[in-house]
Design a protein around this motif. Structure first.
Motif, PDB file in Angstrom:
ATOM      1  N   GLU A   1      -7.461  64.760 -63.862  1.00 14.87           N
ATOM      2  CA  GLU A   1      -8.227  63.467 -63.571  1.00 14.87           C
ATOM      3  C   GLU A   1      -7.574  62.197 -64.251  1.00 14.87           C
ATOM      4  OE1 GLU A   1     -12.919  62.168 -64.007  1.00 14.87           O
ATOM      5  OE2 GLU A   1     -12.509  64.099 -64.712  1.00 14.87           O
ATOM      6  N   THR A   2      -7.271  62.334 -65.307  1.00 15.92           N
ATOM      7  CA  THR A   2      -6.704  61.132 -66.245  1.00 15.92           C
ATOM      8  C   THR A   2      -5.464  60.629 -65.401  1.00 15.92           C
ATOM      9  OG1 THR A   2      -7.443  61.725 -68.286  1.00 15.92           O
ATOM     10  CG2 THR A   2      -5.728  60.320 -68.205  1.00 15.92           C
ATOM     11  N   MET A   3      -4.698  61.668 -65.092  1.00 13.31           N
ATOM     12  CA  MET A   3      -3.514  61.173 -64.512  1.00 13.31           C
ATOM     13  C   MET A   3      -3.762  60.427 -62.800  1.00 13.31           C
ATOM     14  SD  MET A   3      -0.657  62.032 -65.825  1.00 13.31           S
ATOM     15  CE  MET A   3      -1.581  61.945 -67.350  1.00 13.31           C
ATOM     16  N   ALA A   4      -4.832  60.983 -62.321  1.00 12.63           N
ATOM     17  CA  ALA A   4      -5.398  60.225 -60.934  1.00 12.63           C
ATOM     18  C   ALA A   4      -5.848  58.780 -61.231  1.00 12.63           C
ATOM     19  CB  ALA A   4      -6.376  60.985 -60.230  1.00 12.63           C
ATOM     20  N   ARG A   5      -6.683  58.849 -62.387  1.00 10.63           N
ATOM     21  CA  ARG A   5      -7.046  57.534 -62.745  1.00 10.63           C
ATOM     22  C   ARG A   5      -6.456  56.652 -63.154  1.00 10.63           C
ATOM     23  NH1 ARG A   5     -12.593  57.701 -62.472  1.00 10.63           N
ATOM     24  NH2 ARG A   5     -13.607  59.770 -62.669  1.00 10.63           N
ATOM     25  N   LEU A   6      -5.143  56.732 -63.790  1.00 13.93           N
ATOM     26  CA  LEU A   6      -3.966  56.052 -64.148  1.00 13.93           C
ATOM     27  C   LEU A   6      -3.213  55.558 -62.939  1.00 13.93           C
ATOM     28  CD1 LEU A   6      -2.382  57.993 -67.422  1.00 13.93           C
ATOM     29  CD2 LEU A   6      -2.942  55.668 -67.309  1.00 13.93           C
TER      30      LEU A   6
ATOM     31  N   SER B   1       0.734  57.584 -70.200  1.00 16.74           N
ATOM     32  CA  SER B   1       0.683  58.977 -70.039  1.00 16.74           C
ATOM     33  C   SER B   1       1.574  59.951 -70.745  1.00 16.74           C
ATOM     34  CB  SER B   1       0.837  59.403 -68.428  1.00 16.74           C
ATOM     35  OG  SER B   1       2.464  59.145 -67.962  1.00 16.74           O
ATOM     36  N   GLY B   2       2.300  59.414 -71.559  1.00 14.86           N
ATOM     37  CA  GLY B   2       3.460  60.177 -72.357  1.00 14.86           C
ATOM     38  C   GLY B   2       4.468  60.692 -71.605  1.00 14.86           C
ATOM     39  N   THR B   3       4.653  60.239 -70.314  1.00 11.98           N
ATOM     40  CA  THR B   3       5.841  61.036 -69.476  1.00 11.98           C
ATOM     41  C   THR B   3       7.059  60.113 -69.430  1.00 11.98           C
ATOM     42  OG1 THR B   3       4.738  60.254 -67.440  1.00 11.98           O
ATOM     43  CG2 THR B   3       3.978  62.591 -68.436  1.00 11.98           C
TER      44      THR B   3
ATOM     45  N   GLU C   1      -7.163  58.164 -51.657  1.00 13.43           N
ATOM     46  CA  GLU C   1      -7.848  59.320 -51.302  1.00 13.43           C
ATOM     47  C   GLU C   1      -7.515  60.497 -52.007  1.00 13.43           C
ATOM     48  OE1 GLU C   1      -7.083  59.922 -47.144  1.00 13.43           O
ATOM     49  OE2 GLU C   1      -8.265  58.090 -46.613  1.00 13.43           O
ATOM     50  N   LEU C   2      -6.118  60.587 -52.685  1.00 10.49           N
ATOM     51  CA  LEU C   2      -5.720  61.606 -53.310  1.00 10.49           C
ATOM     52  C   LEU C   2      -6.610  61.522 -54.763  1.00 10.49           C
ATOM     53  CD1 LEU C   2      -1.982  61.566 -52.695  1.00 10.49           C
ATOM     54  CD2 LEU C   2      -3.458  63.402 -51.953  1.00 10.49           C
ATOM     55  N   CYS C   3      -6.493  60.476 -55.080  1.00  9.37           N
ATOM     56  CA  CYS C   3      -7.192  60.268 -56.433  1.00  9.37           C
ATOM     57  C   CYS C   3      -8.482  60.499 -56.378  1.00  9.37           C
ATOM     58  CB  CYS C   3      -6.994  58.763 -57.087  1.00  9.37           C
ATOM     59  SG  CYS C   3      -5.275  58.279 -57.427  1.00  9.37           S
ATOM     60  N   ASP C   4      -9.353  60.117 -55.346  1.00  8.86           N
ATOM     61  CA  ASP C   4     -10.594  60.584 -55.134  1.00  8.86           C
ATOM     62  C   ASP C   4     -10.845  62.083 -55.173  1.00  8.86           C
ATOM     63  OD1 ASP C   4     -11.461  58.067 -55.452  1.00  8.86           O
ATOM     64  OD2 ASP C   4     -11.531  57.736 -53.107  1.00  8.86           O
ATOM     65  N   TRP C   5      -9.958  62.689 -54.571  1.00  4.98           N
ATOM     66  CA  TRP C   5     -10.071  64.344 -54.447  1.00  4.98           C
ATOM     67  C   TRP C   5      -9.861  64.861 -55.679  1.00  4.98           C
ATOM     68  CZ3 TRP C   5      -6.720  67.850 -55.721  1.00  4.98           C
ATOM     69  CH2 TRP C   5      -6.897  69.261 -55.463  1.00  4.98           C
ATOM     70  N   VAL C   6      -8.916  64.346 -56.478  1.00  3.21           N
ATOM     71  CA  VAL C   6      -8.601  64.931 -57.814  1.00  3.21           C
ATOM     72  C   VAL C   6     -10.252  64.813 -58.759  1.00  3.21           C
ATOM     73  CG1 VAL C   6      -7.637  65.105 -59.933  1.00  3.21           C
ATOM     74  CG2 VAL C   6      -6.238  64.524 -57.968  1.00  3.21           C
ATOM     75  N   ASN C   7     -10.756  63.695 -58.604  1.00  2.00           N
ATOM     76  CA  ASN C   7     -11.894  63.215 -59.553  1.00  2.00           C
ATOM     77  C   ASN C   7     -13.085  64.194 -58.843  1.00  2.00           C
ATOM     78  OD1 ASN C   7     -10.623  61.159 -60.535  1.00  2.00           O
ATOM     79  ND2 ASN C   7     -11.360  59.773 -59.241  1.00  2.00           N
ATOM     80  N   ARG C   8     -12.951  64.576 -57.908  1.00  3.43           N
ATOM     81  CA  ARG C   8     -14.183  65.436 -57.315  1.00  3.43           C
ATOM     82  C   ARG C   8     -13.866  66.899 -57.595  1.00  3.43           C
ATOM     83  NH1 ARG C   8     -13.224  62.446 -52.338  1.00  3.43           N
ATOM     84  NH2 ARG C   8     -12.340  64.233 -51.304  1.00  3.43           N
ATOM     85  N   GLN C   9     -12.632  67.266 -57.747  1.00  2.00           N
ATOM     86  CA  GLN C   9     -12.620  68.608 -58.285  1.00  2.00           C
ATOM     87  C   GLN C   9     -12.842  68.797 -59.640  1.00  2.00           C
ATOM     88  OE1 GLN C   9     -11.901  70.554 -55.428  1.00  2.00           O
ATOM     89  NE2 GLN C   9     -11.886  68.709 -54.642  1.00  2.00           N
ATOM     90  N   SER C  10     -12.716  67.655 -60.634  1.00  2.00           N
ATOM     91  CA  SER C  10     -12.954  67.717 -61.958  1.00  2.00           C
ATOM     92  C   SER C  10     -14.456  67.813 -62.167  1.00  2.00           C
ATOM     93  CB  SER C  10     -12.250  66.724 -62.721  1.00  2.00           C
ATOM     94  OG  SER C  10     -12.473  66.816 -63.948  1.00  2.00           O
ATOM     95  N   ALA C  11     -15.149  66.876 -61.234  1.00  2.00           N
ATOM     96  CA  ALA C  11     -16.666  66.917 -61.368  1.00  2.00           C
ATOM     97  C   ALA C  11     -17.251  68.095 -60.838  1.00  2.00           C
ATOM     98  CB  ALA C  11     -17.021  65.531 -60.465  1.00  2.00           C
ATOM     99  N   LEU C  12     -16.780  68.599 -59.867  1.00  2.00           N
ATOM    100  CA  LEU C  12     -16.950  70.158 -59.445  1.00  2.00           C
ATOM    101  C   LEU C  12     -17.077  70.996 -60.507  1.00  2.00           C
ATOM    102  CD1 LEU C  12     -15.880  70.074 -55.764  1.00  2.00           C
ATOM    103  CD2 LEU C  12     -18.175  70.069 -56.481  1.00  2.00           C
ATOM    104  N   LEU C  13     -16.010  71.199 -61.156  1.00  2.00           N
ATOM    105  CA  LEU C  13     -15.804  72.078 -62.192  1.00  2.00           C
ATOM    106  C   LEU C  13     -17.034  71.986 -63.348  1.00  2.00           C
ATOM    107  CD1 LEU C  13     -14.303  74.407 -63.630  1.00  2.00           C
ATOM    108  CD2 LEU C  13     -12.546  72.823 -64.778  1.00  2.00           C
TER     109      LEU C  13
ATOM    110  N   THR D   1      -8.963  58.368 -73.013  1.00  2.00           N
ATOM    111  CA  THR D   1      -9.850  57.002 -72.572  1.00  2.00           C
ATOM    112  C   THR D   1      -8.918  56.121 -73.617  1.00  2.00           C
ATOM    113  OG1 THR D   1     -11.774  58.191 -72.226  1.00  2.00           O
ATOM    114  CG2 THR D   1     -11.807  55.894 -73.151  1.00  2.00           C
ATOM    115  N   ALA D   2      -8.603  56.582 -74.707  1.00  2.00           N
ATOM    116  CA  ALA D   2      -7.897  55.698 -75.634  1.00  2.00           C
ATOM    117  C   ALA D   2      -6.648  55.174 -75.095  1.00  2.00           C
ATOM    118  CB  ALA D   2      -7.602  56.353 -77.027  1.00  2.00           C
ATOM    119  N   ARG D   3      -5.986  56.064 -74.352  1.00  2.00           N
ATOM    120  CA  ARG D   3      -4.722  55.611 -73.554  1.00  2.00           C
ATOM    121  C   ARG D   3      -4.954  54.778 -72.522  1.00  2.00           C
ATOM    122  NH1 ARG D   3      -0.533  58.849 -75.567  1.00  2.00           N
ATOM    123  NH2 ARG D   3      -0.997  60.582 -76.872  1.00  2.00           N
ATOM    124  N   LEU D   4      -5.693  54.881 -71.541  1.00  2.00           N
ATOM    125  CA  LEU D   4      -6.273  54.154 -70.561  1.00  2.00           C
ATOM    126  C   LEU D   4      -6.588  52.757 -71.167  1.00  2.00           C
ATOM    127  CD1 LEU D   4      -8.620  56.529 -68.390  1.00  2.00           C
ATOM    128  CD2 LEU D   4      -6.364  55.396 -67.526  1.00  2.00           C
ATOM    129  N   ILE D   5      -7.520  52.625 -72.072  1.00  2.00           N
ATOM    130  CA  ILE D   5      -7.585  51.391 -72.606  1.00  2.00           C
ATOM    131  C   ILE D   5      -6.358  50.561 -73.199  1.00  2.00           C
ATOM    132  CG2 ILE D   5      -8.938  49.764 -74.349  1.00  2.00           C
ATOM    133  CD1 ILE D   5     -10.916  52.360 -74.602  1.00  2.00           C
TER     134      ILE D   5
END
Length: 318
Positions: free
Chosen positions: A20-25, A53-55, A133-145, A174-178
């Motif tokens: 989810e974080t990768m999608a939000r980034l 992301s450290g990548t 749309e891809l990012c939204d899909w990932v966020n939904r999967q994480s929320a479903l879990l 969250t710290a990395r996103l900020i």
């Protein structure tokens, strides 16, 4: 519970939160790259995502220059990147498969469905895919879990280990996103409080699905001071550093109670970190420097995660 089973459950949650974080980034980069002033920060907008992301090292070794399309592929579909969305979802599903009897049918179905769907998405031509749309899909999967866990799992050690993984990963992310917003994208300290500064904060809030919650909590103009309070110190903000660390502390306490054991080093570290965040104030954070504060927090939350690994987990599952 066997430490190896606990480790698998812990990493199921960590991998899904990381996906989810990768999608939000990616969403942050996509939104900010559309602004007229984009591309004038300390680094390019897209390169900043690799740093957060450290990548960055892995990407540079494979692709070289930080081109947007390559970064999108590396963070979403590239199995050579262990933190890519597809790598995280596949590893979450594999860890869950190993401990299939320790999770409910609904939790397994959620993970397995996400795994099957991303395999189908991967086969589609990239030209037909919208990044949003891809990012939204990932966020939904994480929320479903998270919903499946909360709605179907017993409140036992397995549930506590999964939520502990979620909390520690979310605090770090969250710290990395900020940090990617404040330290990497903003052109200079003179721009603090400018229209560009405030726009980038709005982009970050929207990427975190926190824009409306922020206005409910604070109202009025978006300022860096309000954002720092909301994303770091506000216990009512579900992604704040304080609320995420409190959640980790609470589940460590739950494990101690469940196993009828006294507080150990991991619990003591979590309580100390929560106490430090609870006592912090926005002016003090700015006096230290937001980047420096976040760097110190990332180091501390990493130390807490290491204590959890050494005291509770086998260190074998990934």
């Amino acid at each position: 519970m066997l430490s190896r089973t606990a480790e698998n459950l812990f990493w199921v949650a960590r991998y899904m939160e990381r996906a989810e974080t990768m999608a939000r980034l990616l969403e942050v980069g996509s939104r900010i790259s559309l602004t007229p002033s984009a591309g004038h920060g300390h680094r390019s907008d897209w390169e900043s995502l690799l740093q957060a992301s450290g990548t960055a090292a892995g990407f540079a070794a494979k692709y070289g220059d930080p081109v947007q399309r390559n970064i999108e592929s590396y963070l979403f579909f590239d199995r050579d990147n262990p933190s890519s969305v597809i790598s995280c979802i596949e590893r979450a599903r594999e860890n869950a498969r190993i401990v299939r009897t320790a999770i409910t049918g609904q939790v397994w179905d959620t993970l397995n469905t996400a795994f099957q769907q991303i395999r189908q998405i991967e086969r589609q031509p990239r030209s037909e895919m919208e990044l949003g749309e891809l990012c939204d899909w990932v966020n939904r999967q994480s929320a479903l879990l998270r919903g499946s866990m909360d709605g179907t799992m017993l409140r036992n050690d397995g549930f506590f280990f999964m939520n502990l993984g979620y909390a520690l990963e979310r605090a770090d992310n969250t710290a990395r996103l900020i940090d990617v917003k404040y330290f990497v994208l903003l052109p200079s300290v003179e721009m603090v409080g400018s229209g560009l500064d405030n726009h980038q904060w709005r982009v970050l809030l929207r990427a975190l699905n926190a824009h409306r919650a922020f206005h409910w909590a604070y109202g009025g103009e978006i300022t860096s001071a309000k954002i720092v309070d909301f994303l770091i110190l506000n216990p009512a903000s579900p992604r704040s550093l304080l609320s995420s660390t409190k959640k980790a502390m609470r589940h460590l306490d739950n494990l101690a109670t469940y196993y009828n054991k006294p507080a150990g080093p991991a619990q003591e570290s979590a309580h100390a970190l929560v106490a430090a965040l609870s006592a912090a104030r926005v002016p003090e954070i700015f006096d230290e420097g937001l980047h420096e504060f976040l760097t110190r927090f990332i180091h501390d939350i990493g130390g807490l995660t290491g204590l959890v690994q050494r005291n509770y987990l086998s260190g074998e599952a990934r």
